[in-house]
Scaffold this motif. Structure first.
Motif, PDB file in Angstrom:
ATOM      1  N   SER A  99      32.814  42.971  46.615  1.00 26.56           N
ATOM      2  CA  SER A  99      34.086  42.248  46.647  1.00 26.56           C
ATOM      3  C   SER A  99      35.081  42.870  45.670  1.00 26.56           C
ATOM      4  N   LEU A 100      34.593  43.238  44.481  1.00 30.23           N
ATOM      5  CA  LEU A 100      35.463  43.875  43.496  1.00 30.23           C
ATOM      6  C   LEU A 100      35.808  45.305  43.902  1.00 30.23           C
ATOM      7  N   LEU A 101      34.848  45.990  44.507  1.00 29.01           N
ATOM      8  CA  LEU A 101      35.101  47.361  44.941  1.00 29.01           C
ATOM      9  C   LEU A 101      36.200  47.423  45.995  1.00 29.01           C
ATOM     10  N   ARG A 102      36.239  46.431  46.855  1.00 23.18           N
ATOM     11  CA  ARG A 102      37.204  46.458  47.952  1.00 23.18           C
ATOM     12  C   ARG A 102      38.547  45.844  47.556  1.00 23.18           C
ATOM     13  N   TYR A 103      38.509  44.717  46.866  1.00 24.76           N
ATOM     14  CA  TYR A 103      39.749  43.968  46.644  1.00 24.76           C
ATOM     15  C   TYR A 103      40.246  43.995  45.192  1.00 24.76           C
ATOM     16  N   GLY A 104      39.406  44.436  44.251  1.00 28.12           N
ATOM     17  CA  GLY A 104      39.813  44.393  42.865  1.00 28.12           C
ATOM     18  C   GLY A 104      40.120  45.738  42.243  1.00 28.12           C
ATOM     19  N   LEU A 105      39.117  46.600  42.194  1.00 31.55           N
ATOM     20  CA  LEU A 105      39.268  47.850  41.456  1.00 31.55           C
ATOM     21  C   LEU A 105      40.295  48.818  42.044  1.00 31.55           C
ATOM     22  N   PRO A 106      40.397  49.006  43.373  1.00 29.81           N
ATOM     23  CA  PRO A 106      41.405  49.948  43.876  1.00 29.81           C
ATOM     24  C   PRO A 106      42.823  49.589  43.441  1.00 29.81           C
ATOM     25  N   ASP A 107      43.189  48.321  43.562  1.00 25.18           N
ATOM     26  CA  ASP A 107      44.521  47.882  43.154  1.00 25.18           C
ATOM     27  C   ASP A 107      44.680  47.992  41.638  1.00 25.18           C
ATOM     28  N   ALA A 108      43.604  47.653  40.917  1.00 28.43           N
ATOM     29  CA  ALA A 108      43.655  47.738  39.461  1.00 28.43           C
ATOM     30  C   ALA A 108      43.890  49.174  38.999  1.00 28.43           C
ATOM     31  N   MET A 201      42.485  30.758  56.350  1.00 31.59           N
ATOM     32  CA  MET A 201      42.774  31.897  55.476  1.00 31.59           C
ATOM     33  C   MET A 201      43.440  33.047  56.236  1.00 31.59           C
ATOM     34  N   LYS A 202      43.939  32.765  57.425  1.00 34.58           N
ATOM     35  CA  LYS A 202      44.470  33.809  58.299  1.00 34.58           C
ATOM     36  C   LYS A 202      45.576  34.621  57.638  1.00 34.58           C
ATOM     37  N   ASN A 203      46.455  33.988  56.898  1.00 36.45           N
ATOM     38  CA  ASN A 203      47.601  34.681  56.312  1.00 36.45           C
ATOM     39  C   ASN A 203      47.384  35.104  54.860  1.00 36.45           C
ATOM     40  N   SER A 204      46.173  34.920  54.359  1.00 39.24           N
ATOM     41  CA  SER A 204      45.890  35.289  52.983  1.00 39.24           C
ATOM     42  C   SER A 204      45.611  36.792  52.879  1.00 39.24           C
ATOM     43  N   PRO A 205      46.097  37.452  51.808  1.00 38.92           N
ATOM     44  CA  PRO A 205      45.827  38.883  51.641  1.00 38.92           C
ATOM     45  C   PRO A 205      44.386  39.191  51.265  1.00 38.92           C
ATOM     46  N   ILE A 206      43.653  38.189  50.817  1.00 38.89           N
ATOM     47  CA  ILE A 206      42.237  38.341  50.503  1.00 38.89           C
ATOM     48  C   ILE A 206      41.486  37.133  51.074  1.00 38.89           C
ATOM     49  N   PRO A 207      40.181  37.278  51.324  1.00 37.00           N
ATOM     50  CA  PRO A 207      39.454  36.219  52.035  1.00 37.00           C
ATOM     51  C   PRO A 207      38.903  35.092  51.177  1.00 37.00           C
ATOM     52  N   TRP A 208      39.460  34.875  49.987  1.00 40.98           N
ATOM     53  CA  TRP A 208      39.004  33.782  49.133  1.00 40.98           C
ATOM     54  C   TRP A 208      40.187  32.971  48.656  1.00 40.98           C
ATOM     55  N   CYS A 209      39.995  31.679  48.530  1.00 41.48           N
ATOM     56  CA  CYS A 209      41.071  30.834  48.032  1.00 41.48           C
ATOM     57  C   CYS A 209      41.086  30.875  46.501  1.00 41.48           C
ATOM     58  N   SER A 210      42.215  30.529  45.904  1.00 42.13           N
ATOM     59  CA  SER A 210      42.332  30.654  44.456  1.00 42.13           C
ATOM     60  C   SER A 210      41.494  29.619  43.706  1.00 42.13           C
ATOM     61  N   ASP A 211      41.281  28.435  44.276  1.00 38.26           N
ATOM     62  CA  ASP A 211      40.392  27.469  43.623  1.00 38.26           C
ATOM     63  C   ASP A 211      39.004  28.066  43.425  1.00 38.26           C
ATOM     64  N   ASP A 212      38.534  28.777  44.424  1.00 34.84           N
ATOM     65  CA  ASP A 212      37.230  29.433  44.368  1.00 34.84           C
ATOM     66  C   ASP A 212      37.218  30.499  43.272  1.00 34.84           C
ATOM     67  N   MET A 213      38.219  31.385  43.295  1.00 38.88           N
ATOM     68  CA  MET A 213      38.230  32.508  42.356  1.00 38.88           C
ATOM     69  C   MET A 213      38.458  32.077  40.917  1.00 38.88           C
ATOM     70  N   VAL A 214      39.369  31.156  40.703  1.00 40.61           N
ATOM     71  CA  VAL A 214      39.684  30.744  39.337  1.00 40.61           C
ATOM     72  C   VAL A 214      38.522  29.983  38.708  1.00 40.61           C
ATOM     73  N   THR A 215      37.929  29.055  39.447  1.00 40.37           N
ATOM     74  CA  THR A 215      36.792  28.315  38.889  1.00 40.37           C
ATOM     75  C   THR A 215      35.574  29.219  38.726  1.00 40.37           C
ATOM     76  N   GLY A 216      35.425  30.191  39.625  1.00 39.49           N
ATOM     77  CA  GLY A 216      34.342  31.159  39.476  1.00 39.49           C
ATOM     78  C   GLY A 216      34.540  32.012  38.236  1.00 39.49           C
ATOM     79  N   GLY A 217      35.783  32.408  37.999  1.00 39.41           N
ATOM     80  CA  GLY A 217      36.093  33.170  36.796  1.00 39.41           C
ATOM     81  C   GLY A 217      35.825  32.373  35.530  1.00 39.41           C
ATOM     82  N   ARG A 218      36.132  31.094  35.589  1.00 40.78           N
ATOM     83  CA  ARG A 218      35.869  30.234  34.430  1.00 40.78           C
ATOM     84  C   ARG A 218      34.372  30.148  34.153  1.00 40.78           C
ATOM     85  N   ALA A 219      33.565  29.993  35.208  1.00 46.18           N
ATOM     86  CA  ALA A 219      32.114  29.925  35.038  1.00 46.18           C
ATOM     87  C   ALA A 219      31.582  31.205  34.407  1.00 46.18           C
TER      88      ALA A 219
END
Length: 256
Positions: A99-108, A201-219
């Protein structure tokens, strides 16, 4: 070929008629709709005479205090399977590094900054291939019935560790920038990422919602993803992919 509609218990029953084991991969949404589809899958499997379910859960699903939103659905599903009368195995997968290889690191790498709310928390990121091999092993009878396995990578790494490895491999400057949960919500909002999956999630640029990502990051930031297990190697008899190997392979393929 058989097809199953996870909104229909009868459809699942017909699809799995005659089968003995059911590999249930969690649905790619969050909330009541996903939980209901999982329950339908379990009910259909029971009606079809299936004897055992192997389910892809998530680290932290056994902890009621874990803030990661994704753990809620998995916790409910695990309990439902346990009450079904079927034999079971739960694969509590760590975060998939692809997930990071595809959606995180290239843009970073393009921006020179990797922005997230991980802090200095650590995680034993896992490859999807190692998860798949673990599932195959369980379906072939490895391990013990009615047992949970933590499916993690071979090393605990922080975001700074990953940045250092990425820089060493690519030769491109990169730094990790930690953000607060509120700042991450603002960033995802600005990119058009929905906060939940209720409207799709049809119009989202990535396949995860922010509630998922932000709370996952907090964990992860709070140390709740710092789980290191050798269950994968015990079940598969194979060494797991390291983060360095996965980044190197992605770089060699020209993905960044």
């Amino acid at each position: 070929m058989r097809k199953a509609d996870f909104n229909s218990v009868e459809s699942i029953k017909n699809a799995f008629e005659g089968g003995e084991q059911f590999f249930l991969v969690s649905m790619p949404i969050i909330g009541e709709e996903r939980v209901q589809m999982h329950k339908n899958a379990v009910d259909g499997a029971v009606a079809a005479g299936v004897k055992k379910i192997v389910y892809t859960s998530f680290l932290g699903a056994g902890d009621d205090e874990n803030p990661a939103l994704v753990t809620v659905d998995h916790r409910i599903t695990e309990k439902y399977i346990q009450q079904s009368g079927l034999k079971w195995n739960f694969m509590r997968d760590s975060q998939y590094f692809e997930s990071l290889l595809r959606y995180g690191l290239p843009d970073a790498l393009n921006k020179g900054e990797w922005i997230f709310n991980y802090g200095d928390g650590k995680c034993a990121f896992i490859s999807r291939e190692d998860c798949a091999q673990t599932a195959v092993a369980l379906l072939l009878g490895k391990g013990e019935d009615n047992t949970t396995y933590d499916v993690t990578g071979p090393e605990l790494l922080s975001a700074d560790d990953i940045v250092q490895i990425t820089t060493e491999i690519t030769g491109r400057p990169l730094r990790f920038v930690n953000k607060t949960d509120e700042e991450m919500y603002a960033l995802w909002d600005s990119l058009g990422v929905p906060r939940n999956t209720d409207q799709g999630m049809k119009n989202s640029p990535i396949p995860w919602c922010s509630d998922d990502m932000v709370t996952g990051g907090r964990a992860l930031r709070e140390g709740l993803m710092a789980v290191l297990s050798d269950d994968v190697e015990k079940l598969t008899g194979q060494k797991r992919k390291t983060i360095r190997e996965m980044i190197q392979q992605a770089y060699d393929r020209g993905e960044f």
